[in-house]
Design a protein around this motif. Sequence first.
Motif, PDB file in Angstrom:
ATOM      1  N   ARG A  20      -3.227  22.246 -21.333  1.00 11.35           N
ATOM      2  CA  ARG A  20      -2.776  21.198 -20.525  1.00 11.35           C
ATOM      3  C   ARG A  20      -2.997  19.671 -21.564  1.00 11.35           C
ATOM      4  O   ARG A  20      -2.277  18.942 -21.625  1.00 11.35           O
ATOM      5  N   LEU A  21      -4.188  19.896 -22.376  1.00 12.77           N
ATOM      6  CA  LEU A  21      -4.507  18.659 -23.475  1.00 12.77           C
ATOM      7  C   LEU A  21      -3.183  19.095 -24.461  1.00 12.77           C
ATOM      8  O   LEU A  21      -2.593  17.949 -25.039  1.00 12.77           O
ATOM      9  N   ALA A  22      -3.089  20.226 -24.672  1.00 10.53           N
ATOM     10  CA  ALA A  22      -1.912  20.472 -25.771  1.00 10.53           C
ATOM     11  C   ALA A  22      -0.485  19.897 -25.353  1.00 10.53           C
ATOM     12  O   ALA A  22       0.314  19.451 -26.348  1.00 10.53           O
ATOM     13  N   LEU A  23      -0.079  20.187 -24.093  1.00  7.81           N
ATOM     14  CA  LEU A  23       1.139  19.570 -23.527  1.00  7.81           C
ATOM     15  C   LEU A  23       1.200  18.202 -23.872  1.00  7.81           C
ATOM     16  O   LEU A  23       2.207  17.724 -24.223  1.00  7.81           O
ATOM     17  N   TYR A  24       0.246  17.388 -23.901  1.00 10.23           N
ATOM     18  CA  TYR A  24       0.186  15.927 -24.137  1.00 10.23           C
ATOM     19  C   TYR A  24       0.039  15.617 -25.624  1.00 10.23           C
ATOM     20  O   TYR A  24       0.156  14.522 -26.037  1.00 10.23           O
ATOM     21  N   GLY A  25       0.005  16.649 -26.542  1.00 10.09           N
ATOM     22  CA  GLY A  25      -0.098  16.423 -27.892  1.00 10.09           C
ATOM     23  C   GLY A  25      -1.549  16.006 -28.211  1.00 10.09           C
ATOM     24  O   GLY A  25      -1.936  15.528 -29.341  1.00 10.09           O
ATOM     25  N   ILE A  26      -2.769  16.115 -27.240  1.00  5.50           N
ATOM     26  CA  ILE A  26      -4.080  15.492 -27.504  1.00  5.50           C
ATOM     27  C   ILE A  26      -4.853  16.757 -28.295  1.00  5.50           C
ATOM     28  O   ILE A  26      -4.986  17.742 -28.031  1.00  5.50           O
ATOM     29  N   LEU A 150      -4.177   4.195 -33.640  1.00  2.00           N
ATOM     30  CA  LEU A 150      -5.160   4.294 -32.522  1.00  2.00           C
ATOM     31  C   LEU A 150      -4.383   3.835 -31.143  1.00  2.00           C
ATOM     32  O   LEU A 150      -4.636   4.557 -30.092  1.00  2.00           O
ATOM     33  N   ILE A 151      -3.391   2.936 -30.968  1.00  2.00           N
ATOM     34  CA  ILE A 151      -2.681   2.672 -30.027  1.00  2.00           C
ATOM     35  C   ILE A 151      -1.664   3.955 -29.441  1.00  2.00           C
ATOM     36  O   ILE A 151      -1.924   4.086 -28.070  1.00  2.00           O
ATOM     37  N   ARG A 152      -1.324   4.837 -30.389  1.00  2.00           N
ATOM     38  CA  ARG A 152      -0.430   5.923 -30.001  1.00  2.00           C
ATOM     39  C   ARG A 152      -1.581   6.951 -29.441  1.00  2.00           C
ATOM     40  O   ARG A 152      -1.430   7.432 -28.280  1.00  2.00           O
ATOM     41  N   HIS A 153      -2.596   7.004 -29.964  1.00  2.00           N
ATOM     42  CA  HIS A 153      -3.653   7.888 -29.331  1.00  2.00           C
ATOM     43  C   HIS A 153      -4.253   7.632 -27.970  1.00  2.00           C
ATOM     44  O   HIS A 153      -4.353   8.375 -27.196  1.00  2.00           O
ATOM     45  N   LEU A 154      -4.586   6.440 -27.963  1.00  2.00           N
ATOM     46  CA  LEU A 154      -5.057   5.655 -26.737  1.00  2.00           C
ATOM     47  C   LEU A 154      -4.094   5.980 -25.387  1.00  2.00           C
ATOM     48  O   LEU A 154      -4.491   6.325 -24.419  1.00  2.00           O
ATOM     49  N   THR A 155      -2.728   5.539 -26.083  1.00  2.00           N
ATOM     50  CA  THR A 155      -1.800   5.653 -24.754  1.00  2.00           C
ATOM     51  C   THR A 155      -1.654   7.354 -24.518  1.00  2.00           C
ATOM     52  O   THR A 155      -1.569   7.403 -23.040  1.00  2.00           O
ATOM     53  N   ARG A 156      -1.665   8.307 -25.180  1.00  2.00           N
ATOM     54  CA  ARG A 156      -1.842   9.448 -24.697  1.00  2.00           C
ATOM     55  C   ARG A 156      -3.076   9.840 -23.791  1.00  2.00           C
ATOM     56  O   ARG A 156      -2.765  10.587 -22.809  1.00  2.00           O
ATOM     57  N   LEU A 157      -3.994   9.248 -24.306  1.00  2.00           N
ATOM     58  CA  LEU A 157      -5.319   9.754 -23.545  1.00  2.00           C
ATOM     59  C   LEU A 157      -5.402   9.011 -22.227  1.00  2.00           C
ATOM     60  O   LEU A 157      -5.561   9.798 -20.878  1.00  2.00           O
ATOM     61  N   VAL A 158      -4.747   7.944 -22.049  1.00  2.00           N
ATOM     62  CA  VAL A 158      -4.868   7.119 -20.733  1.00  2.00           C
ATOM     63  C   VAL A 158      -3.643   7.823 -19.945  1.00  2.00           C
ATOM     64  O   VAL A 158      -3.816   7.848 -18.730  1.00  2.00           O
ATOM     65  N   ILE A 159      -2.414   8.050 -20.603  1.00  2.00           N
ATOM     66  CA  ILE A 159      -1.534   8.916 -19.549  1.00  2.00           C
ATOM     67  C   ILE A 159      -1.788  10.077 -18.958  1.00  2.00           C
ATOM     68  O   ILE A 159      -1.591  10.409 -17.807  1.00  2.00           O
ATOM     69  N   TYR A 160      -2.789  10.741 -19.910  1.00  2.00           N
ATOM     70  CA  TYR A 160      -3.389  12.056 -19.486  1.00  2.00           C
ATOM     71  C   TYR A 160      -4.129  11.940 -18.278  1.00  2.00           C
ATOM     72  O   TYR A 160      -4.524  12.635 -17.297  1.00  2.00           O
ATOM     73  N   ASP A 161      -5.008  10.714 -18.621  1.00  2.00           N
ATOM     74  CA  ASP A 161      -6.017  10.574 -17.435  1.00  2.00           C
ATOM     75  C   ASP A 161      -5.446   9.999 -16.071  1.00  2.00           C
ATOM     76  O   ASP A 161      -5.798  10.506 -15.108  1.00  2.00           O
ATOM     77  N   GLU A 163      -2.618  11.109 -15.207  1.00  2.00           N
ATOM     78  CA  GLU A 163      -2.229  12.404 -14.591  1.00  2.00           C
ATOM     79  C   GLU A 163      -3.085  13.150 -13.982  1.00  2.00           C
ATOM     80  O   GLU A 163      -2.852  13.535 -12.834  1.00  2.00           O
ATOM     81  N   CYS A 164      -4.191  13.349 -14.476  1.00  2.00           N
ATOM     82  CA  CYS A 164      -5.323  13.959 -13.793  1.00  2.00           C
ATOM     83  C   CYS A 164      -5.665  13.354 -12.564  1.00  2.00           C
ATOM     84  O   CYS A 164      -5.790  14.123 -11.566  1.00  2.00           O
ATOM     85  N   ALA A 165      -5.770  12.104 -12.629  1.00  2.00           N
ATOM     86  CA  ALA A 165      -6.071  11.329 -11.366  1.00  2.00           C
ATOM     87  C   ALA A 165      -5.175  11.797 -10.180  1.00  2.00           C
ATOM     88  O   ALA A 165      -5.588  11.795  -9.097  1.00  2.00           O
ATOM     89  N   MET A 166      -3.909  11.492 -10.642  1.00  3.12           N
ATOM     90  CA  MET A 166      -2.880  11.712  -9.706  1.00  3.12           C
ATOM     91  C   MET A 166      -2.779  12.998  -9.084  1.00  3.12           C
ATOM     92  O   MET A 166      -2.627  13.326  -7.948  1.00  3.12           O
ATOM     93  N   SER A 167      -3.128  13.847  -9.982  1.00  2.00           N
ATOM     94  CA  SER A 167      -3.200  15.290  -9.712  1.00  2.00           C
ATOM     95  C   SER A 167      -4.277  15.491  -8.676  1.00  2.00           C
ATOM     96  O   SER A 167      -4.085  16.248  -7.575  1.00  2.00           O
ATOM     97  N   VAL A 168      -5.342  15.007  -8.633  1.00  2.00           N
ATOM     98  CA  VAL A 168      -6.365  15.074  -7.550  1.00  2.00           C
ATOM     99  C   VAL A 168      -6.114  14.416  -6.519  1.00  2.00           C
ATOM    100  O   VAL A 168      -6.323  14.836  -5.328  1.00  2.00           O
ATOM    101  N   TYR A 169      -5.446  13.229  -6.302  1.00  2.00           N
ATOM    102  CA  TYR A 169      -4.691  12.389  -5.316  1.00  2.00           C
ATOM    103  C   TYR A 169      -3.668  13.521  -4.646  1.00  2.00           C
ATOM    104  O   TYR A 169      -3.687  13.544  -3.321  1.00  2.00           O
ATOM    105  N   VAL A 170      -2.812  14.101  -5.338  1.00  2.00           N
ATOM    106  CA  VAL A 170      -2.117  15.157  -4.937  1.00  2.00           C
ATOM    107  C   VAL A 170      -2.626  16.033  -4.121  1.00  2.00           C
ATOM    108  O   VAL A 170      -2.424  16.485  -2.938  1.00  2.00           O
TER     109      VAL A 170
END
Length: 178
Positions: A20-26, A150-161, A163-170
């Motif tokens: 899942r992390l790899a999908l985001y390029g993390i 840094l901004i690119r990396h931060l953006t990917r981590l925030v979008i991943y986070d 999505e994770c929270a939204m998945s819990v919500y779903v």
Amino acid sequence: MSASFFSATALHDPLVGARRLALYGIDRDMCRNVRAHRAYLMDLLPACLERFYAHLGRFPELDDFFGGEERTARLISGQLRHWDCVLSAEFDDVYSASVARVGEAHFRIGLSPKLHIAGYSLILDHLCAAIMETYSATYPDAEAQAVAILIRHLTRLVIYDLECAMSVYVDQSSSVFI
């Protein structure tokens, strides 16, 4: 990320954990970079969160979720704890528990996904603006592209986070119908 993190989602989504992390390029380098800037980013976050909640104050229809100084102080404190988990870039059981609390809390109070997504958008925008304003003074010897990385990396981590929270919500909303 723990194997039990997304029990219902995992049944429908084979991309969990490292995949899942790899999908985001993390990757490790990205996590190492964010971790190296963790204290700097955590110093910027309180002002970003204050701006975010001040913005929400312009919408009286959201007072049930965010209104009042005491509630805002509690929300900022909770957000800072979660952001610290995100910026640790560990994605371990501690992170899993934190993001599960976020998703479950938003579901429990009836916060719509659009408000959650809008919130992340605004906070990320405030954080990126703060980085752009302060990075060169904080890291005067950094290479020119370091702030963009840094901004690119931060953006990917925030979008991943997000999505994770939204998945819990779903998952929570799906369990209502099971």
